[in-house]
Design an enzyme around this catalytic site. Structure first.
Site, short mmCIF file in Angstrom:
data_model
loop_
_atom_site.label_atom_id
_atom_site.label_comp_id
_atom_site.label_asym_id
_atom_site.label_seq_id
_atom_site.Cartn_x
_atom_site.Cartn_y
_atom_site.Cartn_z
N SER A 12 18.51 39.81 82.46
CA SER A 12 19.62 40.69 82.13
C SER A 12 19.75 40.79 80.61
CB SER A 12 20.90 40.19 82.81
OG SER A 12 21.91 41.17 82.74
N GLU A 68 19.10 46.42 92.12
CA GLU A 68 19.82 45.74 91.05
C GLU A 68 21.32 46.00 91.07
OE1 GLU A 68 18.86 43.72 88.59
OE2 GLU A 68 16.69 43.91 88.41
N HIS A 99 20.74 42.09 91.30
CA HIS A 99 20.72 41.56 89.94
C HIS A 99 20.93 40.05 89.94
CE1 HIS A 99 20.82 42.32 85.66
NE2 HIS A 99 21.95 41.66 85.51
#
Length: 528
Positions: free
Chosen positions: A224, A335, A444
């Protein structure tokens, strides 16, 4: 393609034996075990600033809370990191240091402190003559949250790497751009958190050999905002030579950075909000830490400051102006589900720029708002994601935004850099922010369970036998890449991508097609 949706993702102890007193520069030493006990000996290492005593964890040596820079407090607030002080005697390195100041959320348990520039080392080969590849982990959290102590590198260390996890300044303390903070009129401000990461990498260059690591074979890795940080270093001239390889996990979601001028304008608004009407550095350096954390607002992290970043990441990559090192790059196949299906509590925490819940009436306007495009462009993209094909409008919207910002951002980076591409596709993976069984999707952060132990995860969930086997494969591949730079064929003309899925990984070539990347390339502005 330009991706445009950014995220808001030591105590010293006295030496008690002659063995400890014999520690000399560069030597890794071990305290003899007490013959009356069955406990393993405590690992001890001499680094440049002094002697460290760590602990044994599952057959590896762990050293925690190692200072790599001076406390960035007082007059050092919003300055480049300075060298850490030396210490006398033996420093206890058995517990993690405080995390950097941040709002409640994914912070580690325990104290937070402005004095937070510490790192942690895990190694299974504690000897200076051994040269294992080094993986330096840069945590995510939107550049506003998280900590290196949330990631236990033991399993990666047992797979063959020396693993370093780091803290770095976050939020306003790490990324406030303000003209009063420049060292000269018009000089660079902001990006102190990226400078901290560079300082940690310099510490690795000086000291990691004493932990069995090879300072000439360092891989920076992150997820990320940590992956975005990795890309920042890939494109930063001032990071050249500090690493030899790069791993980017879900980090290609924000390839266009704001200008220094806009970041400083945001910083001036921030200064007024925290009580510094005079806009002076002296006032800002006296503002209580909690006030800085509580008033983050629309502060812009990671802008083009002219020093660490001389241009936007995507611009540099597209033009070939980057540090040409082997890159392993990828994303998870759904995600955005973390933000759109993970409950609106998560979504609200990220201040997402669209109306929730998504409905047939606001579907196209939400697309236009989130991607900063025209209604005509939004309509064209929506045609590829008809609501009739999805169980909920939120699911359609989340899939679309995830493809635009993560999957196709990653595919663009694969193309520009000829990376070793991957996609994480285990839809049985544990979900970070919900109990077991609440959501089943590779979203994610899902892949982090397969690389690290996550001791502070909100909902800890052990992997089952199949998942554990996949995790073993992933860790082996990450270490192979760190060692050789060539874990599987690069993306190339065939668009070779390794899919990490059950029951076993496969090679695919249809990443761009499955995520509609041509549609986004036609309807989003391209990087100039």
């Amino acid at each position: 393609m330009r991706t445009v949706l950014s995220r808001r993702l030591g105590v010293t102890i006295a030496a008690t034996t002659a063995t400890l007193a014999a520690a000399v520069g560069g030597a890794a030493i071990t305290r003899p075990a007490d013959a009356a006990t069955a406990s393993p000996p405590s690992p001890v290492v001499a680094v440049g600033n002094g002697v460290l005593q760590g602990l044994t964890v599952d057959g590896t040596a762990a050293f925690r809370g190692i200072p790599y820079a001076a406390a960035p407090t007082g007059n050092l607030r919003w300055r480049a990191p300075q060298p850490a002080a030396n210490w006398r005697g033996v420093r206890d390195a058995t517990t993690y240091a405080p995390g950097c100041p941040q709002a409640p959320g994914i912070a580690p348990p325990g104290a937070l402190s402005e004095d937070c520039l510490y790192l942690n080392v895990s190694t299974a080969a504690l000897h200076p003559a051994i040269k294992r590849p080094v993986i330096v982990w840069i945590h995510g959290g939107g550049l506003t949250a998280d900590s290196g102590s949330n990631y236990d590198g033991t399993k990666l260390a047992k797979a063959g790497a020396v693993v370093v996890t780091i803290n770095y300044r976050l939020g306003a303390l790490g990324f406030l751009a303000h003209p009063a903070l420049a060292s000269y009129p018009g000089g660079a401000t902001g990006n102190y958190g990226l400078m901290d990461q560079q300082a940690a990498l310099r510490w690795v260059q000086r000291n990691i050999g004493r932990f069995g690591g090879d300072p000439h074979n360092v891989t920076i890795a992150g997820e990320s905002a940590g992956g975005l940080s990795v890309l920042a270093h890939v494109t930063s001239r001032s990071s050249k030579g500090l690493f030899q390889k790069a791993i980017v996990e879900s980090g290609a979601f924000a390839l266009e950075q704001e200008s220094q001028a806009r970041a400083e304008a945001s910083g001036q608004e921030f200064a007024a909000k925290v009580g510094c009407a005079d806009q002076s550095a002296d006032c800002l350096r006296k503002v209580p830490v909690q006030t800085l954390v509580d008033n983050l607002g629309n502060l812009i992290p990671g802008a083009v400051d002219g020093a660490v970043l001389k241009e936007s990441i995507g611009t540099a990559l597209a033009a070939g102006r980057f540090n040409h090192v082997p890159i392993l790059n990828g994303s998870n196949h759904d995600e955005e589900a973390l933000f759109t299906l993970g409950g609106h509590v998560v979504s609200r925490g990220y201040n997402l720029p669209y109306a929730t819940p998504v409905t047939p009436q606001n579907y196209e306007s939400n697309i236009a708002t989130a991607l900063r495009i025209t209604p005509t462009q939004a309509k064209a993209i929506a045609a590829d994601y008809p609501l009739s094909a999805y169980s909920l409008p939120d699911k359609a919207f989340g899939t679309l935004i995830g493809d635009a910002t993560f999957a196709c951002g990653a595919e663009q980076v694969d193309t520009w850099t000829n990376a070793h591409a991957y996609e994480f596709n285990d839809d049985t993976a544990p979900f970070l922010f919900a109990p077991a069984g609440a959501i089943s999707v590779a979203t994610h952060g899902s892949e982090m369970w397969y690389l690290f132990d996550l001791p502070n995860a909100p909902f800890p969930q052990p992997l089952n036998a199949q998942q554990s086997k996949l995790a073993d494969t992933m860790r082996a591949d990450w270490v192979t890449f760190a060692a050789t730079g060539n874990p599987w064929p690069a993306y190339g003309r065939n668009h070779t991508t390794k899919s990490f899925q059950l029951p076993s990984p496969t090679i695919s070539t249809d990443l761009a097609e499955r995520h509609h990347c041509t549609t986004f390339a036609q309807n989003l502005d391209t990087v100039k």
